[in-house]
Write a protein that holds these residues in place. Structure first.
Motif, PDB file in Angstrom:
ATOM      1  N   GLN A  13     -31.851  -5.367   5.114  1.00 14.07           N
ATOM      2  CA  GLN A  13     -33.497  -5.929   4.245  1.00 14.07           C
ATOM      3  C   GLN A  13     -33.762  -4.471   4.450  1.00 14.07           C
ATOM      4  O   GLN A  13     -33.950  -4.306   2.999  1.00 14.07           O
ATOM      5  CB  GLN A  13     -33.938  -7.003   5.091  1.00 14.07           C
ATOM      6  N   GLN A  14     -34.302  -3.737   5.546  1.00 11.50           N
ATOM      7  CA  GLN A  14     -34.543  -2.310   5.321  1.00 11.50           C
ATOM      8  C   GLN A  14     -34.079  -1.726   4.175  1.00 11.50           C
ATOM      9  O   GLN A  14     -34.450  -0.959   3.781  1.00 11.50           O
ATOM     10  CB  GLN A  14     -34.525  -2.020   6.544  1.00 11.50           C
ATOM     11  N   ILE A  15     -32.655  -1.533   4.436  1.00 11.62           N
ATOM     12  CA  ILE A  15     -32.062  -0.604   3.746  1.00 11.62           C
ATOM     13  C   ILE A  15     -32.349  -1.498   1.935  1.00 11.62           C
ATOM     14  O   ILE A  15     -31.958  -0.315   1.264  1.00 11.62           O
ATOM     15  CB  ILE A  15     -30.445  -0.456   3.363  1.00 11.62           C
ATOM     16  N   ALA A  16     -31.780  -2.311   1.491  1.00 10.99           N
ATOM     17  CA  ALA A  16     -31.769  -2.882  -0.223  1.00 10.99           C
ATOM     18  C   ALA A  16     -33.413  -2.710   0.062  1.00 10.99           C
ATOM     19  O   ALA A  16     -33.072  -2.585  -1.768  1.00 10.99           O
ATOM     20  CB  ALA A  16     -31.635  -4.319   0.767  1.00 10.99           C
ATOM     21  N   ALA A  17     -33.917  -2.561   0.333  1.00 11.03           N
ATOM     22  CA  ALA A  17     -35.152  -2.460   0.409  1.00 11.03           C
ATOM     23  C   ALA A  17     -35.382  -1.165  -0.739  1.00 11.03           C
ATOM     24  O   ALA A  17     -36.226  -0.579  -1.375  1.00 11.03           O
ATOM     25  CB  ALA A  17     -36.544  -2.094   1.293  1.00 11.03           C
ATOM     26  N   THR A  18     -34.334   0.041  -0.248  1.00 13.39           N
ATOM     27  CA  THR A  18     -34.297   1.454  -0.536  1.00 13.39           C
ATOM     28  C   THR A  18     -33.652   1.780  -1.824  1.00 13.39           C
ATOM     29  O   THR A  18     -33.813   2.621  -2.987  1.00 13.39           O
ATOM     30  CB  THR A  18     -33.988   2.626   0.239  1.00 13.39           C
ATOM     31  N   GLY A  19     -32.391   0.701  -2.120  1.00 15.40           N
ATOM     32  CA  GLY A  19     -32.111   0.942  -3.525  1.00 15.40           C
ATOM     33  C   GLY A  19     -31.195  -0.725  -3.415  1.00 15.40           C
ATOM     34  O   GLY A  19     -30.741  -1.363  -2.627  1.00 15.40           O
ATOM     35  N   PRO A  20     -30.120  -0.275  -3.944  1.00 16.67           N
ATOM     36  CA  PRO A  20     -28.852  -1.018  -4.575  1.00 16.67           C
ATOM     37  C   PRO A  20     -28.376  -1.096  -3.414  1.00 16.67           C
ATOM     38  O   PRO A  20     -27.523  -0.357  -2.764  1.00 16.67           O
ATOM     39  CB  PRO A  20     -28.048  -0.430  -5.417  1.00 16.67           C
ATOM     40  N   CYS A  21     -27.626  -2.431  -2.545  1.00 16.47           N
ATOM     41  CA  CYS A  21     -26.776  -2.733  -1.460  1.00 16.47           C
ATOM     42  C   CYS A  21     -26.252  -3.463  -1.940  1.00 16.47           C
ATOM     43  O   CYS A  21     -26.053  -4.955  -1.978  1.00 16.47           O
ATOM     44  CB  CYS A  21     -28.137  -3.038  -0.323  1.00 16.47           C
ATOM     45  N   ASP A  22     -24.701  -4.300  -2.039  1.00 13.36           N
ATOM     46  CA  ASP A  22     -23.491  -5.034  -2.014  1.00 13.36           C
ATOM     47  C   ASP A  22     -22.773  -4.536  -0.828  1.00 13.36           C
ATOM     48  O   ASP A  22     -21.290  -4.138  -1.722  1.00 13.36           O
ATOM     49  CB  ASP A  22     -23.584  -4.835  -3.906  1.00 13.36           C
ATOM     50  N   VAL A  23     -22.778  -4.976   0.127  1.00 17.07           N
ATOM     51  CA  VAL A  23     -21.620  -4.757   1.013  1.00 17.07           C
ATOM     52  C   VAL A  23     -21.095  -6.321   0.825  1.00 17.07           C
ATOM     53  O   VAL A  23     -21.066  -7.677   0.881  1.00 17.07           O
ATOM     54  CB  VAL A  23     -22.379  -5.191   2.597  1.00 17.07           C
ATOM     55  N   ALA A  24     -19.321  -5.922   1.038  1.00 18.21           N
ATOM     56  CA  ALA A  24     -18.214  -6.720   1.127  1.00 18.21           C
ATOM     57  C   ALA A  24     -18.447  -7.700   2.127  1.00 18.21           C
ATOM     58  O   ALA A  24     -18.748  -7.225   3.321  1.00 18.21           O
ATOM     59  CB  ALA A  24     -16.857  -5.612   0.883  1.00 18.21           C
ATOM     60  N   PRO A  25     -17.828  -9.122   2.197  1.00 20.37           N
ATOM     61  CA  PRO A  25     -18.166  -9.886   3.005  1.00 20.37           C
ATOM     62  C   PRO A  25     -17.474  -9.750   4.781  1.00 20.37           C
ATOM     63  O   PRO A  25     -17.984  -9.876   5.533  1.00 20.37           O
ATOM     64  CB  PRO A  25     -17.832 -10.952   2.393  1.00 20.37           C
ATOM     65  N   GLY A  26     -16.381  -9.048   4.002  1.00 19.89           N
ATOM     66  CA  GLY A  26     -15.513  -8.834   5.162  1.00 19.89           C
ATOM     67  C   GLY A  26     -15.924  -7.525   6.218  1.00 19.89           C
ATOM     68  O   GLY A  26     -16.047  -7.421   7.295  1.00 19.89           O
ATOM     69  N   LEU A  27     -16.642  -6.609   5.237  1.00 18.94           N
ATOM     70  CA  LEU A  27     -16.948  -5.376   5.930  1.00 18.94           C
ATOM     71  C   LEU A  27     -18.734  -5.678   6.650  1.00 18.94           C
ATOM     72  O   LEU A  27     -18.642  -5.100   7.661  1.00 18.94           O
ATOM     73  CB  LEU A  27     -17.398  -4.178   4.882  1.00 18.94           C
ATOM     74  N   TRP A  28     -19.281  -7.159   6.288  1.00 13.90           N
ATOM     75  CA  TRP A  28     -20.473  -7.637   6.663  1.00 13.90           C
ATOM     76  C   TRP A  28     -19.983  -7.891   8.272  1.00 13.90           C
ATOM     77  O   TRP A  28     -20.252  -7.635   9.080  1.00 13.90           O
ATOM     78  CB  TRP A  28     -20.877  -8.395   5.888  1.00 13.90           C
ATOM     79  N   ASN A  29     -18.672  -8.760   8.416  1.00 13.49           N
ATOM     80  CA  ASN A  29     -18.400  -9.892   8.921  1.00 13.49           C
ATOM     81  C   ASN A  29     -18.168  -8.863  10.359  1.00 13.49           C
ATOM     82  O   ASN A  29     -18.145  -9.052  11.580  1.00 13.49           O
ATOM     83  CB  ASN A  29     -17.762 -11.134   9.014  1.00 13.49           C
ATOM     84  N   GLU A  30     -17.124  -7.660   9.892  1.00 11.52           N
ATOM     85  CA  GLU A  30     -16.368  -7.021  10.868  1.00 11.52           C
ATOM     86  C   GLU A  30     -18.218  -6.218  12.097  1.00 11.52           C
ATOM     87  O   GLU A  30     -17.717  -6.277  13.119  1.00 11.52           O
ATOM     88  CB  GLU A  30     -16.038  -6.094  10.583  1.00 11.52           C
ATOM     89  N   ILE A  31     -18.504  -5.872  11.162  1.00 10.68           N
ATOM     90  CA  ILE A  31     -19.998  -5.094  11.353  1.00 10.68           C
ATOM     91  C   ILE A  31     -20.427  -5.577  12.789  1.00 10.68           C
ATOM     92  O   ILE A  31     -20.976  -5.562  13.754  1.00 10.68           O
ATOM     93  CB  ILE A  31     -21.482  -4.150  10.298  1.00 10.68           C
ATOM     94  N   GLN A  32     -20.546  -7.283  11.741  1.00  5.27           N
ATOM     95  CA  GLN A  32     -22.028  -8.310  12.758  1.00  5.27           C
ATOM     96  C   GLN A  32     -20.755  -8.188  13.985  1.00  5.27           C
ATOM     97  O   GLN A  32     -21.600  -8.624  14.872  1.00  5.27           O
ATOM     98  CB  GLN A  32     -21.845  -9.219  11.621  1.00  5.27           C
ATOM     99  N   GLN A  33     -19.434  -8.549  14.133  1.00  9.21           N
ATOM    100  CA  GLN A  33     -18.651  -9.005  15.185  1.00  9.21           C
ATOM    101  C   GLN A  33     -18.687  -8.097  15.990  1.00  9.21           C
ATOM    102  O   GLN A  33     -18.921  -7.843  16.629  1.00  9.21           O
ATOM    103  CB  GLN A  33     -17.498  -9.254  14.628  1.00  9.21           C
TER     104      GLN A  33
END
Length: 141
Positions: A114-134
């Motif tokens: 959310q902090q990053i999205a406040a600085t500009g466009p952000c569209d993280v691929a779901p698969g990458l999001w899940n990998e990082i979250q894990q």
């Protein structure tokens, strides 16, 4: 190129990463290149250049993804002005920066993104999001 932390951390795309004059003018001393589909960049000797090729999906090598997160986190902690770049600057680089910020500031990945999205466009691929979250949820992370 967008500044995430003043004079310390930027997110950019492949074109930004190749703009040596801008990189040097901003005082950036390290570049993390995440763009697997882009050719490597040959920087002047004074620039630390780390190529950690990732894809916008869930098939990244765990060790490369973990290295990207911890390297950016260590550079932030050491106050090393760093640019994190991928092809478009909208998925891999914001995701890695958010993951690194969550490690450094001991906050959730969702809060950091959310902090990053406040600085500009952000569209993280779901698969990458899940990998990082894990990775971030694993004990010892």
């Amino acid at each position: 190129m967008r500044e995430v932390l003043p004079r310390l951390l930027w997110i950019g795309n492949a074109r930004d990463a190749r703009d040596f004059n801008q990189v040097l003018d901003l005082g950036i001393t390290a570049v993390i290149d995440l763009a697997r589909e882009e050719p490597p960049i040959s920087y002047p000797r004074e620039i630390v250049y780390c190529r950690l090729p990732l894809i916008d999906g869930d098939e990244n090598q765990t060790v490369v993804l973990q290295t990207a997160l911890t390297t950016v986190a260590r550079f932030i902690s050491a106050d090393l002005p760093t640019l994190v770049a991928c092809s478009a600057g909208m998925s891999r680089s914001p995701a890695i920066v958010a993951g690194a910020l969550s490690l450094v500031h001991d906050c959730s990945f969702a809060e950091a993104i959310q902090q990053i999205a406040a600085t500009g466009p952000c569209d993280v691929a779901p698969g990458l999001w899940n990998e990082i979250q894990q990775l971030l949820e694993e004990p010892g992370s």
